[in-house]
Design an enzyme around this catalytic site. Structure first.
Site, PDB file in Angstrom:
ATOM      1  N   ASP A 412       0.877  -1.166   0.000  1.00  0.00           N
ATOM      2  CA  ASP A 412       0.000   0.000   0.000  1.00  0.00           C
ATOM      3  C   ASP A 412       0.919   1.222   0.000  1.00  0.00           C
ATOM      4  O   ASP A 412       1.996   1.188   0.601  1.00  0.00           O
ATOM      5  CB  ASP A 412      -0.861  -0.011   1.268  1.00  0.00           C
ATOM      6  N   GLU A 445     -12.768  20.851   3.465  1.00  0.00           N
ATOM      7  CA  GLU A 445     -12.043  19.740   4.086  1.00  0.00           C
ATOM      8  C   GLU A 445     -12.135  19.709   5.604  1.00  0.00           C
ATOM      9  O   GLU A 445     -11.680  18.759   6.236  1.00  0.00           O
ATOM     10  CB  GLU A 445     -10.561  19.778   3.682  1.00  0.00           C
ATOM     11  N   GLY A 478     -12.658   7.606  -2.985  1.00  0.00           N
ATOM     12  CA  GLY A 478     -12.151   7.403  -4.333  1.00  0.00           C
ATOM     13  C   GLY A 478     -12.472   8.537  -5.289  1.00  0.00           C
ATOM     14  O   GLY A 478     -12.013   8.533  -6.437  1.00  0.00           O
ATOM     15  N   GLY A 480     -13.676  12.247  -3.850  1.00  0.00           N
ATOM     16  CA  GLY A 480     -13.393  13.536  -3.217  1.00  0.00           C
ATOM     17  C   GLY A 480     -14.478  13.881  -2.223  1.00  0.00           C
ATOM     18  O   GLY A 480     -15.064  12.985  -1.598  1.00  0.00           O
ATOM     19  N   ILE A 490     -19.554  23.565  -2.974  1.00  0.00           N
ATOM     20  CA  ILE A 490     -18.122  23.301  -3.194  1.00  0.00           C
ATOM     21  C   ILE A 490     -17.906  21.821  -3.517  1.00  0.00           C
ATOM     22  O   ILE A 490     -18.444  20.939  -2.845  1.00  0.00           O
ATOM     23  CB  ILE A 490     -17.294  23.680  -1.945  1.00  0.00           C
ATOM     24  N   LEU A 491     -17.111  21.603  -4.563  1.00  0.00           N
ATOM     25  CA  LEU A 491     -16.628  20.260  -4.886  1.00  0.00           C
ATOM     26  C   LEU A 491     -15.106  20.293  -4.848  1.00  0.00           C
ATOM     27  O   LEU A 491     -14.494  21.235  -5.358  1.00  0.00           O
ATOM     28  CB  LEU A 491     -17.069  19.826  -6.285  1.00  0.00           C
TER      29      LEU A 491
END
Length: 722
Positions: A412, A445, A478, A480, A490-491
């Site tokens: 990983d 975030e 996978g 966001g 918001i993206l």
């Protein structure tokens, strides 16, 4: 299913272990039973209808004892008892031996044979009583063991000699020296074997020795020094400079540096402050601090490590099945061979009864399968102990054996080969200024626990940007995240997220340049308008490149698996020098990728941090978890690298190969002794060379075979990682 471990005393060979294993396995409700002769432990998997009392009864009805698992005193008492029996037997056997060769030593005594009988009887029935007891236990289990061979062989010589001594005209020669000296040498072998087995498990003793005995706690405003067993979760514990930390906990006051080398292998002391975790048995260096106990007793990291090492040392490697299967049929076969040898020499060969009796006894004695029973477990004990010394926890013997067969190592990326603490490296403004791009990204975030979020939030904090609280936060693994802030939608994520929401980004060229540098690039969209890009890079651990180079030098195929896109994965793969990479893999799909590799006939090791890699670790032929003593790592991997050092992957594989090599050497010598010894004892060389194996010499050879196998395993203590 529950798992119960019993410590058993009174086992003398692999056949004893097989008898107990067979009888435990017959109990209703028992799923499986495994008895390890070297560790003297039985591991039983059973349902709720089986309790300890039933298991104990099943063992003790065969004549063995279930003892306290943690009693070092009991093991010491057993060694002392063997020593006393050996000394007694030796003191009586010396005059027996001298008197048996009266012509050589020019000794003539009245009632010569009666004196020998008096001297030999305590050797036979007191010093040798353990062999009769073991033979009776085997008989009750409808099987045979090493004790059966010794009891039958020495009793035959003793009874014949007693009849010569007591019945006039029955015979001319007595063979008390044969029975007495055989018992003496076998007791010596068992004594040396017991000492060697104790040395083999020194790793456990060292780990247990790390635990402090007392702790200084605060209760009702007073400082009290109490036994470590009395510490409870929630206690405030005081640690002064130079003291060992008694249990696991979280610092609530003070700062210090802590030497964690005994747990993690890391030689540099780790700085500790409020909120940091401390591990029991580690050493406080300079400052004084207080911490709240979070794990005590069997739940501490050290206790878990001790339990894992004990479980590994008590487990059986697949290769041990060979020895187990041979042992099941070996003793009855040897008894048949001994009887056939007697019959052939006495009735067909026309030799004397005494001649044939010597052959019968020699075959029984030389064939004792002790070495066969010790060959695998002693190597496993030393191998797993040596691994623990190097900060590698091997949780079962099967993993230790399988690791040498690994053809492909899959790493990983994040947190395993990289530090797992990425930093913002580039902010590209498109329709807003850089500060606004960072601000909106940080707002989005703020509710995320992803490592990339930490990097963005840290950058915003460093730039003194005030961050508002977003509403309707949603993480899409996978892809966001999405969030709302006031009237702004918001993206923040990859191009797959843009496609999911039908947004045309047209930033592939800018992203490509950054991704070719191994950076992860996120697109920021505010109210469906692309406003900027943020690039984040996770730096490699200092030894990742060297670890992969070492594995490739060992002939292993090395891959990385990551959720990054192909460009980023390719850049990192190039830096690392791996053979290939698997990119754009969602966490839940890593297991499928491992299955695909296995379908190609590859033996796969998966190396991960033990958090989101659990399914892949479980699916791999060998799961290797990195983690400095973390619970998740201890639970998920078959092999746990406590030092969090990827170089230890190569060491674990090398140690596996070394241990299996030692097992094969041990099995060879064990089979070699018996394969060569039995025909010689049966007199196969006598017609050609006149050589006949004396039963006393057979006893010495049998004792030497066991000691040599254990000694070969102990040589593993000198193993040093390459």
């Amino acid at each position: 299913m529950a798992k119960t471990t019993l410590s058993i005393s009174g086992m003398h060979c692999a056949s004893c272990a097989a008898n107990i294993e067979k009888n435990l396995g017959k109990l209703k409700g028992v799923q499986s039973a495994s008895v390890n002769f070297a560790t003297e432990k039985a591991t039983v998997e059973h349902d709720s209808t089986v309790d300890n009392a039933r298991l104990k009864q099943a063992v003790e009805k065969l004549g063995y004892k279930v003892v306290d698992a943690d009693s070092a005193k009991q093991k010491k008492d057993e060694i002392d008892k063997l020593k006393q029996l050996f000394i007694l037997s030796l003191c009586l056997s010396i005059p027996i031996f001298i008197l048996s060769f009266k012509e050589l030593f020019r000794i003539e005594l009245p009632y010569h044979n009666i004196i020998l009988l008096i001297l030999a009887t305590p050797v036979q029935f007191y010093a040798g009583w353990r062999f009769y007891k073991g033979a009776w236990s085997s008989l009750k289990a409808k099987s045979a063991s090493m004790d059966t061979l010794i009891a039958v062989g020495t009793t035959t010589a003793y009874v014949y000699s007693a009849l010569v001594a007591l019945v006039p005209g029955f015979g001319e020669f007595v063979y008390f020296d044969t029975s007495a000296v055989i018992i003496t040498f076998i007791l010596l072998g068992k004594y040396l074997e017991a000492i060697s087995k104790g040395r083999a498990s020194e790793a456990i003793k060292k780990l247990m020795g790390l635990q402090p005995k007392t702790a200084l706690v605060v209760r009702k405003g007073k400082e009290l020094e109490i036994s470590i067993d009395e510490v409870v979760v929630g206690d405030i514990v005081i640690v002064k400079p130079g003291q060992k930390i008694p249990v696991d906990g979280i610092v609530v006051e003070g700062t210090s540096s802590v030497d964690e080398a005994m747990i993690t292998g890391e030689s540099i002391p780790v700085e500790k402050k409020k909120g940091d975790t401390v591990i029991g048995a580690t050493i406080n260096k300079h400052g004084s601090f207080r911490f709240r106990a979070t794990k005590v007793g069997k739940d501490t990291t050290l206790s878990q490590i001790i339990r894992l090492v004990e479980d590994a040392q008590g487990s059986k490697a697949p290769i041990q099945r060979i020895a187990d299967q041979v042992s099941n049929y070996f003793v009855p076969t040897v008894i048949v061979i001994a009887i056939m040898a007697f019959v052939i020499w006495f009735f067909v060969g026309g030799r004397s009864f005494v001649f044939s009796l010597n052959i019968f006894t020699a075959v029984l004695i030389i064939a004792c399968p002790c070495a066969l029973g010790l060959a695998t477990p002693t190597a496993i004990i030393v191998g797993t102990g040596k691994a623990a010394e190097n900060g590698i926890l091997i949780k079962d013997a099967s993993a230790l054996e399988t690791a040498r067969k690994i053809t492909t190592v899959v790493f990983d990326k994040t947190g395993t080969l990289t530090k797992g603490k990425p930093e913002v490296t580039d902010i590209i403004a498109i329709s807003l200024d850089e500060e606004s791009v960072l601000k909106y990204a940080a707002i989005a975030e703020k509710g995320s626990e992803h490592p990339l979020a930490d990097a963005i939030l840290k950058k915003a904090a460093d730039d003194n940007i005030k961050i508002g609280k977003a509403a309707q936060f949603k993480a899409i693994p996978g892809y966001g995240i999405t969030a709302k802030f006031k009237n702004k939608a918001i993206l923040l994520g990859n191009l797959k997220l843009m496609a999911k929401y039908n947004i045309k980004a047209n930033v592939e060229k800018q992203m490509s340049g950054l991704e070719h540098q191994g950076k992860t690039v996120m697109v920021l969209v505010v109210n469906r308008k692309v406003t900027g890009l943020i690039a984040v890079a996770d730096t490699l651990k200092h030894n990742s490149i060297a670890a992969i180079a070492k594995l490739k030098q060992m002939g292993k195929e090395v891959l990385i698996i990551t959720g990054d896109n192909r460009r980023t994965a390719a850049a990192i793969a190039a830096k690392l020098g791996v053979d290939d990479f698997i990119a754009e893999v969602l966490p839940q799909d890593k297991e499928k990728e491992i299955s695909k590799l296995q379908a190609q006939g590859k033996v796969v090791a998966m190396v991960g941090d033990g958090i989101n890699d659990a399914p892949a670790l479980a699916k791999a032929d060998v799961g290797i978890a990195l983690g400095a003593g973390t619970d998740v790592a201890l639970e998920t991997g078959q092999i746990v690298l406590i030092k969090d050092n990827v170089m230890d992957v190569a060491i674990a594989i090398d140690l596996s190969s070394y241990t299996v090599r030692k097992i094969k050497q041990n099995l060879f010598w064990a089979f070699f002794y018996n394969s060569l010894g039995i025909p010689v004892a049966a007199g196969i060389l006598y017609p050609f060379t006149g050589f006949l194996l004396n039963p006393m010499v057979a006893g010495i050879a049998m004792a030497f075979s066991s000691v040599s196998v254990v000694s070969n395993s102990l040589m593993m203590k000198f193993y040093r990682p390459k």
